[in-house]
Enzyme design. Sequence first.
Site, short mmCIF file in Angstrom:
data_model
loop_
_atom_site.label_atom_id
_atom_site.label_comp_id
_atom_site.label_asym_id
_atom_site.label_seq_id
_atom_site.Cartn_x
_atom_site.Cartn_y
_atom_site.Cartn_z
N PRO A 103 0.81 -1.22 0.00
CA PRO A 103 0.00 0.00 0.00
C PRO A 103 0.85 1.27 0.00
CG PRO A 103 0.01 -0.98 2.18
CD PRO A 103 0.76 -1.92 1.28
N ASP A 104 0.25 2.35 -0.45
CA ASP A 104 0.89 3.66 -0.40
C ASP A 104 0.84 4.13 1.06
OD1 ASP A 104 1.65 6.32 -0.55
OD2 ASP A 104 0.44 6.74 -2.32
N PRO A 105 1.98 4.32 1.71
CA PRO A 105 1.99 4.65 3.13
C PRO A 105 1.75 6.13 3.43
CG PRO A 105 4.22 4.55 2.36
CD PRO A 105 3.34 4.14 1.19
#
Length: 135
Positions: A103-105
């Site tokens: 995921p995009d953090p």
Amino acid sequence: MRTLIKKKGLEHEIEVDSAGILSYHKGELPDSRMRMHASRRGYHLTHRSRPVCTEDFYHFDRIIGMDDRNIEDLMERAPDLETEKKIHRMTDYCRTKVADYVPDPYYGGAQGFENVLDILEDACAGLLTSLVPDN
């Protein structure tokens, strides 16, 4: 991945590089929050962002994408069918973490960065095992 390769004494046998899909952050260091979280685990992220280029598909044996969008973009950039076969999903190498994508953090707060690092540590270990089964 570089740290893991160095710990195994394989730094002269395996070359690793990092590139993004977009050139928006070209030349920049990774996000300061990611660098902070990574440094707590002993990783020093000093590479500068660069976009994926056609030469990457010829130079590297594997091209790894983090999510469906990355995979689609990489497939579009692959110069031919043979180089398309080099494209893999990072989470396919996870051994213990259950994740369909990395995921995009950047919008998940501190836990988002820690989760990404957890996934990447697991996937990198699995990737290394797939490259060098005896390690």
